[in-house]
Design an enzyme around this catalytic site. Structure first.
Site, mmCIF file in Angstrom:
data_model
loop_
_atom_site.group_PDB
_atom_site.id
_atom_site.type_symbol
_atom_site.label_atom_id
_atom_site.label_comp_id
_atom_site.label_asym_id
_atom_site.label_seq_id
_atom_site.Cartn_x
_atom_site.Cartn_y
_atom_site.Cartn_z
ATOM 1 N N GLU A 53 -5.565 -2.833 12.610
ATOM 2 C CA GLU A 53 -5.227 -3.665 11.444
ATOM 3 C C GLU A 53 -6.176 -4.851 11.347
ATOM 4 O O GLU A 53 -6.602 -5.225 10.255
ATOM 5 C CB GLU A 53 -3.766 -4.131 11.507
ATOM 6 C CG GLU A 53 -2.739 -3.014 11.633
ATOM 7 C CD GLU A 53 -2.888 -1.879 10.631
ATOM 8 O OE1 GLU A 53 -3.356 -2.122 9.513
ATOM 9 O OE2 GLU A 53 -2.553 -0.729 10.987
ATOM 10 N N GLU A 90 0.843 -1.188 0.000
ATOM 11 C CA GLU A 90 0.000 0.000 0.000
ATOM 12 C C GLU A 90 0.883 1.244 0.000
ATOM 13 O O GLU A 90 1.820 1.283 0.771
ATOM 14 C CB GLU A 90 -0.909 0.035 1.229
ATOM 15 C CG GLU A 90 -1.892 1.199 1.147
ATOM 16 C CD GLU A 90 -2.857 1.254 2.351
ATOM 17 O OE1 GLU A 90 -2.753 0.422 3.259
ATOM 18 O OE2 GLU A 90 -3.688 2.165 2.337
ATOM 19 N N GLY A 95 2.733 2.633 10.730
ATOM 20 C CA GLY A 95 2.510 1.906 11.976
ATOM 21 C C GLY A 95 2.383 0.410 11.736
ATOM 22 O O GLY A 95 3.014 -0.394 12.417
ATOM 23 N N ALA A 96 1.565 0.051 10.766
ATOM 24 C CA ALA A 96 1.355 -1.364 10.466
ATOM 25 C C ALA A 96 0.533 -1.455 9.188
ATOM 26 O O ALA A 96 0.032 -0.448 8.694
ATOM 27 C CB ALA A 96 0.635 -2.068 11.608
ATOM 28 N N MET A 97 0.404 -2.687 8.676
ATOM 29 C CA MET A 97 -0.282 -2.870 7.401
ATOM 30 C C MET A 97 -1.186 -4.092 7.446
ATOM 31 O O MET A 97 -0.778 -5.159 7.872
ATOM 32 C CB MET A 97 0.772 -3.001 6.290
ATOM 33 C CG MET A 97 0.183 -3.178 4.912
ATOM 34 S SD MET A 97 -0.808 -1.740 4.402
ATOM 35 C CE MET A 97 -2.047 -2.552 3.403
#
Ligand code: TRP
Ligand code: ZN
Length: 855
Positions: free
Chosen positions: A302, A125, A265-267
């Site tokens: 997430e 992304e 931060g995260a995916m």
């Protein structure tokens, strides 16, 4: 000077130009021959013509060494032209096969396939998939993926991708391979793979329909003990989404991987979330209570994307807030349900005001659904995320809990498996509740923070309230219209201090709204925008005495906290003595109805930047001087109380209950006031707390207090902290930040020296942010009058742009606030932006941000 106005070379993507894809890709098979320096990717795409046309198939690629292209087994006559591969296809369906070589270990952008501490990981992304293989890299192409990962078995014993695992193949030459099949069609931005020497914390979850899901959190083997909190949060999130939204997980396994080098931060990759390790690893020795909460919040965020983002995804990147605003709202709801909802709400508002309000008030302002961009990575902003969440929250307030749930159910029912728009979301909300939301839709297209001016007039038992909304022009939007918003309010008796009316959710529609309350038997004060029901600035002409009264009596915790904030803004805008603030803090501390967590929040003065935002111009020195004087007055005026509170609330152990966290919070606020008062006894107390701390919360609380002081312990604790936590990235980040945020005149020199510290690197986004990002948030010393802070920031930005454009572009944001400062500072900030634009070879990420920032 180069021309700094919007650069014509920077091609804009426009929402108005959206067209459905010419070709669809129902099936994808990917084969990875993994190697850190040279990875071979073979992709087999089944493509089908979408509609009747004779246009070619256009694929995106970036930095790919193309080895072969075959269409239905025949070598293609067409070859890539730059970042585009256009293939003429005769029939309505074909199998397109490409073979490319990529170089993960050279990938410092951290987009596509890259190496992090010996692991190979992906980040796709928004547009990273094109750096892995040729593909129509847009979110409205949904495909079923089959993936084969082959790698050296010793270097990469664990091979993960999306979906369901196949069996492991042992191959000659010490290699092995693993196959993964994802049954759920997904956009390519949700593709992921991880290869490396990882160890799992394993667990399981049984869904509401009785399916068993295997859960695993993968980290470096030594870090497994530190993932327990993340696992607990994952299970809590899964149960919460079933209970609150009726949403169940849909694969047999769910994997989370922690990596140290990560742009965000995260995916939420399908079934394989990849996290910045900062949001996975937490134990009491190394993580503060805030860190624990952040881990749980990001794990929830997430996980929740599995429905809001993955099962229902975005048609195009202009719709980013469709998934992000909604998912932030959902993670905020989840976190509020874990305890201390009032303090959570205050924290959400605090961060909205710290980051999003300034964005909305400056040249970088954009609506939660922008209508053009140059680089989509620049639009992962507080506006899209946090204001987006406020917009969803307003819908929930307008429709009520049950109505909001009906709308969400209809949204999932209608759009499961689709790539949709913000209109689709609003239509589901409107249809499920048979309401007209067209006046609400403006929140998606208008930038800027509305103001609501409130007038209250009381005649005997009748109170008339007039609310006037307005919205100032923002870049490209000179004229604004009134928007539908819910505005919660009530009346507080000026004598009894009790709420003397029902709480009303007024629906502001036009520019002016009149409300009437009857039957009141005492003078009243309005309690406004309770719970922060709308993301607006409220202008109410309340006297300081009235604000102090509300700060002591309002029955809505947010409004009560807000009354003190407004009182402080009023006092700190002048050189008046801060006595009213000391009294208000004292009253709050005395109130037996308040818990420690709330008190810990409610006795803090607004930040220097928030004080600056509330004024016509940011007066850097005056704000700092006045706020310091008020802090001193609160610290010294109540010194005995702070000692009592510190003694009473310290040593609560390491439990993570809301009560223990609240106690630690209040104890550390007390300690910081004690150290502010400046006695040797306080310095020694902080040193004792530092040395004997049972938690990182307490150690960090003491360290922060001492670093901001003139205490002799300062250097010793900094050195000890560095020695004690050497090698722990997340903790060493704190060591950098605490120095960059210090309240001392020598910060700039320290930051400069720290850029040469052996532990500093601009290649790691967390480390860069912990030093340079933190320093830019230190209003008094970043905005040094001679511009040295700006220069330092711009130097770092230019250096990091060659490595990681996304990291670099973020650093331009603080310079975009130049209009808010005096002429000298404004010119110095502009000059740095001009210097950035003139630097050779800058990325389009930075060029877009710097040119918008100057406009
Ligand atoms: N979708 C991610 C989220 O949950 C955001 C994200 C992860 C991201 N990695 C990224 C955004 C890299 C830009 C670049 O919020
Ligand atoms: Zn997200």
């Amino acid at each position: 000077m180069p021309d700094a106005r919007p650069n014509p070379q920077l091609a804009q993507v426009r929402l108005a130009d959206y067209a459905p894809p010419d070709w669809l890709v129902p099936e994808v098979t990917l084969e990875f021959w993994l190697d850190a320096t040279r990875t071979i990717v073979t992709a087999r795409l089944t493509v089908t013509r979408n509609g009747v046309h004779d246009r070619p198939l256009r694929l995106d690629g970036h930095g790919l060494e193309t080895v072969a292209i075959r269409i239905d087994g025949q070598a293609s006559p067409d070859w890539p032209n730059g970042d585009t591969l256009s293939l003429a296809i005769a029939g309505d369906r074909a199998v397109v096969e490409t073979e490319v070589v990529i170089h993960p270990s050279r990938n410092t952008r951290l987009m596509g396939l890259y190496a992090s501490e010996g692991k190979l990981v992906t980040q796709c992304e928004a547009e990273g998939f094109r750096s892995i293989t040729w593909f129509p890299d847009r979110p409205d192409i949904l495909s079923r993926y089959t993936v084969r990962l082959e790698a050296d078995a010793a270097l990469y014993p664990v091979l993960l991708s999306n979906g369901d695992r196949g069996t492991i193949e042992t191959l000659p030459g010490g290699r092995h391979a693993m196959r993964w099949t994802d049954p759920w069609p997904k956009p390519c931005y949700l593709f992921a793979l991880v290869a490396g020497d990882l160890a799992a914390r394993e667990d399981e979850f049984t869904t509401m329909s009785g399916r068993r899901v295997r859960l695993a959190i993968w980290t470096a083997p030594a870090d497994v003990p530190r993932s327990a909190h993340a696992m607990a949060a994952l299970k809590a999130s899964m149960a919460w989404d079933e209970r609150v939204y009726g949403r169940e997980y849909d694969l047999d396994e769910f994997n989370i991987v922690a990596v140290a080098d990560f742009n965000a931060g995260a995916m939420e990759n399908k079934g394989l979330n990849i996290f910045n390790s900062k949001y996975v690893l937490a134990d009491t020795e190394t993580a503060t209570d805030m860190d624990f909460d952040a881990v749980a919040g990001v794990v929830a965020h997430e996980y929740f994307h599995n429905w809001t983002g993955n099962r229902v995804t975005c048609r195009d990147w202009f719709q980013l807030s469709l998934k992000e605003g909604l998912t932030v709202y959902r993670d905020q709801q989840f976190s509020a349900d874990q305890g201390s909802a009032a303090v959570r709400r205050i924290d959400d508002v605090r961060s909205l005001r710290a980051v999003q309000f300034p964005e909305d008030a400056g040249p970088l302002a954009h609506p939660i659904r922008p209508d053009h961009y140059v680089e989509i990575a620049n639009f992962y902003t507080a506006t899209i995320y946090n204001k987006g969440a406020e917009v969803i929250r307003m819908l929930a307030t307008l429709l009520g809990e049950a109505g909001f749930r009906r709308g969400a159910d209809l949204y999932f029912q209608r759009h499961d498996g689709q790539a949709v728009t913000c209109e689709d979301w609003l239509a589901a909300m409107a249809d499920a509740n048979a309401v007209d939301l067209s006046a609400f839709q403006l929140w998606y297209s208008q930038a800027g923070t509305p103001r609501v001016a409130v007038e209250t007039r009381q005649t005997g038992g009748r109170v008339e309230v007039t609310l006037r909304q307005s919205l100032a022009p923002t870049p490209g939007q000179p004229d604004k219209r009134a928007m539908l918003m819910p505005f919660r309010l009530a009346l507080i008796g000026r004598e009894t201090g009790r709420r003397v009316s029902d709480e009303l959710v007024a629906q502001l529609k036009g520019p002016v709204t009149h409300l009437t309350f009857d039957g009141l038997s005492e003078p009243v004060l309005p309690s406004l925008n309770r719970g922060f029901s709308a993301p607006v600035v409220v202008e109410a002409p309340l006297a300081r005495d009235d604000l102090a009264f509300l700060a002591a009596h309002d029955d809505d915790p947010f409004a009560r906290w807000e009354a003190f904030q407004q009182l402080a803004l009023s006092v700190l805008a002048t050189d008046d003595a801060p006595d009213a603030l000391v009294t208000a803090v004292s009253n709050t501390l005395d109130d037996p109805s308040l818990d420690a967590a709330f008190k810990g929040e409610a006795v803090l003065l607004p930040t220097e930047s928030f004080i600056g935002d509330a004024a016509a111009q940011v007066e850097v020195e005056a704000i700092h001087r006045r706020r310091e004087a008020a802090r001193q007055a609160i610290a010294r005026g109540l010194e005995a109380r702070w000692w009592q509170l510190w003694e009473a609330h310290r040593d609560v152990g390491a439990a993570l209950t809301p009560e223990a966290k609240g106690a630690r919070r209040l104890a550390n606020v007390a300690l910081s006031y004690l150290v502010t008062a400046g006695s040797d006894a306080a310095f020694d107390a902080a040193r004792r707390q530092y040395d004997g701390a049972a938690t990182m919360t307490d150690r960090m609380g003491a360290l922060t207090a001492l670093v901001n002081s003139r205490s002799d312990h300062r250097e010793a604790v900094l050195a000890d902290f560095h020695r004690r936590f050497a090698g722990n990235h997340d903790v060493i980040d704190k060591w950098f930040s605490v120095q960059a945020l210090a309240n001392r005149a020598d910060v700039l020199d320290h930051v400069e020296a720290l850029t040469r510290h052996p532990d500093f690197t601009i290649a790691n986004p967390n480390r860069l942010r912990s030093l340079i990002g933190a320093f830019a948030a230190n209003q008094r010393w970043f905005h040094a009058a001679d511009g040295a802070g700006y220069r330092l920031l711009a130097d770092q930005l230019i250096a990091v742009d060659r490595i990681n454009p996304q990291s670099a572009a973020r650093l331009a944001v603080p310079l975009g606030r130049w209009r808010r400062f005096d002429g000298t500072r404004a010119r110095l900030m502009q000059a740095e932006l001009e210097r950035i634009l003139a630097a050779p070879g800058m990325s389009k990420d930075v060029l877009e941000m710097a040119s918008r920032a100057l406009a």
